[in-house]
Design a protein around this motif. Structure first.
Motif, PDB file in Angstrom:
ATOM      1  N   SER A 137       0.841  -1.206   0.000  1.00  0.00           N
ATOM      2  CA  SER A 137       0.000   0.000   0.000  1.00  0.00           C
ATOM      3  C   SER A 137       0.875   1.255   0.000  1.00  0.00           C
ATOM      4  O   SER A 137       0.620   2.221  -0.727  1.00  0.00           O
ATOM      5  N   ARG A 140       2.786   2.583  -3.377  1.00  0.00           N
ATOM      6  CA  ARG A 140       2.075   2.930  -4.617  1.00  0.00           C
ATOM      7  C   ARG A 140       2.421   4.328  -5.128  1.00  0.00           C
ATOM      8  O   ARG A 140       2.793   4.498  -6.295  1.00  0.00           O
ATOM      9  N   SER A 206      -7.285   3.107   4.785  1.00  0.00           N
ATOM     10  CA  SER A 206      -7.966   2.341   5.841  1.00  0.00           C
ATOM     11  C   SER A 206      -7.390   2.682   7.208  1.00  0.00           C
ATOM     12  O   SER A 206      -8.118   2.800   8.200  1.00  0.00           O
ATOM     13  N   TRP A 225      -1.769  -6.865   3.793  1.00  0.00           N
ATOM     14  CA  TRP A 225      -3.037  -7.275   4.406  1.00  0.00           C
ATOM     15  C   TRP A 225      -2.980  -8.673   4.982  1.00  0.00           C
ATOM     16  O   TRP A 225      -3.617  -8.968   5.990  1.00  0.00           O
ATOM     17  N   THR A 242     -10.495  -2.642   6.774  1.00  0.00           N
ATOM     18  CA  THR A 242     -10.160  -2.096   5.443  1.00  0.00           C
ATOM     19  C   THR A 242     -11.367  -2.294   4.526  1.00  0.00           C
ATOM     20  O   THR A 242     -12.474  -2.586   4.980  1.00  0.00           O
ATOM     21  N   ASP A 243     -11.118  -2.184   3.215  1.00  0.00           N
ATOM     22  CA  ASP A 243     -12.192  -2.286   2.227  1.00  0.00           C
ATOM     23  C   ASP A 243     -12.847  -3.671   2.285  1.00  0.00           C
ATOM     24  O   ASP A 243     -12.160  -4.685   2.499  1.00  0.00           O
ATOM     25  N   ILE A 246     -11.157  -6.461   0.234  1.00  0.00           N
ATOM     26  CA  ILE A 246      -9.961  -7.083   0.828  1.00  0.00           C
ATOM     27  C   ILE A 246     -10.372  -8.010   1.966  1.00  0.00           C
ATOM     28  O   ILE A 246      -9.885  -9.143   2.080  1.00  0.00           O
TER      29      ILE A 246
END
Ligand code: GLU
Length: 321
Positions: A137, A140, A206, A225, A242-243, A246
């Protein structure tokens, strides 16, 4: 070693019936080794008040349908990629369903990986003309700023803070943040996280979101993750947040865990592009228009996320100019 852990998790998920209740892993730190670079976050990296406001999900309008493969406009970013012979895409290898390494074949797979292959296909007529660069993450934005990748397709939320440093495509998936906990733990969502230890990755939105929920949990940051799942399994954290995309992948690997509580944020995913490459943003958006219209998006969505949101439609594109 981590590859072995992932293989074992897959085998477990494949063989075990979903249990009625979870083993007691909530007793607190067990003394088991922690993932490298795990750290308690003493202060949230940013707060909602400090975040700039903008209409970050409005992207650059395509100039028309994408040019035929092999016919990229001379001098364009796409022509440079074509001359190189491959697209360089930043993806994840640790997130089952989105971007993960299949332990049986060694290949990268998932929703984001398939979406990245569609961009390569549009340039070359061949989805295999792609070089993947695995990114955490936190890696990026630096990878885009340094020009190490042409595009990042990695569960990346579009937001104003990031849009100051990188460009984003139109929204290609709408996720939302939730909580994952052990079955039967009593944790029910963001309001029940007071006094709990919650895991998220460094550099993710997140982590910022969960660090700012009113219940003020202790947030533990890790690189990947899957590290969060292992910390949950070892009783070193009480929850992962988190999302939902995921968390669905983590829950599929460990039937003792479950997603709880509502979505408490909106996480619109965009493909990240170096800020200077506006022509490539317009090209990617033209490809996304086609994937939405010809049913390819729906096929890829059904393949990976059909179990998460059965009736999902591709998000409509929004443009600012
Ligand atoms: N969508 C969130 C983000 O962009 C979490 C995903 C991730 O870090 O992989 O930060």
């Amino acid at each position: 070693m981590r590859r072995l852990a992932v293989v074992l998790l897959f085998l477990l998920a494949a063989c075990s019936p979903v249990p009625g209740s979870a083993p007691d892993i909530t007793a607190g730190p067990t003394g088991a080794p922690r993932p490298a670079d795990a750290a308690e976050v003493s202060a949230p990296p940013s707060t909602p008040e400090a975040t700039p406001s903008c209409d970050a999900t409005a992207s650059l309008r395509p100039t028309g349908p994408p040019p035929e493969p092999g016919g990229m406009p001379p001098g364009s970013t796409m022509a440079k990629i074509a001359a190189r012979g491959r697209l360089i895409a930043g993806v994840d290898q640790n997130t089952y369903l989105m971007g993960f390494r299949n332990p049986g074949t060694g290949t990268l797979e998932g929703f984001d990986v398939d979406m990245a292959r569609e961009i390569a296909k549009a340039i070359f007529g061949d989805p295999t003309r792609i070089q993947f660069k695995v990114l955490t993450s936190d890696e990026r934005i630096p990878a885009l700023e340094k020009g190490e990748v042409d595009v990042v397709v990695r569960t990346m939320t579009i937001n104003c803070e990031r849009a100051e440093r990188v460009a984003f495509s139109s929204v290609y998936y709408q996720a939302g943040q939730r909580v994952l906990a052990a079955r039967g733990s009593g944790i029910g969502g963001p309001d029940s996280l007071g006094g709990k230890r919650v895991c998220a990755t460094k550099g993710s939105s997140s982590l910022t979101n969960v660090a700012n929920v009113p219940a003020k949990p202790t947030v533990v940051s890790v690189p990947n993750w899957t590290d969060c799942l292992v910390m949950l399994q070892q009783g070193q954290v009480d929850a992962v947040s988190t999302d939902d995309t995921i968390l669905a992948g983590l829950a599929a690997q460990d039937p003792y865990t479950e997603m709880v509580g509502p979505q408490f944020t909106q996480e619109p995913y965009g493909m990240g592009v170096p800020k200077a490459n506006e022509d490539f943003v317009r090209f990617v958006n033209a490809v996304l228009e086609r994937l939405r219209a010809d049913g390819t998006w729906a096929v890829i969505h059904q393949r990976w996320l059909g179990g998460l949101d059965q009736a999902a439609e591709p998000p409509a594109a929004k443009y600012r100019d």
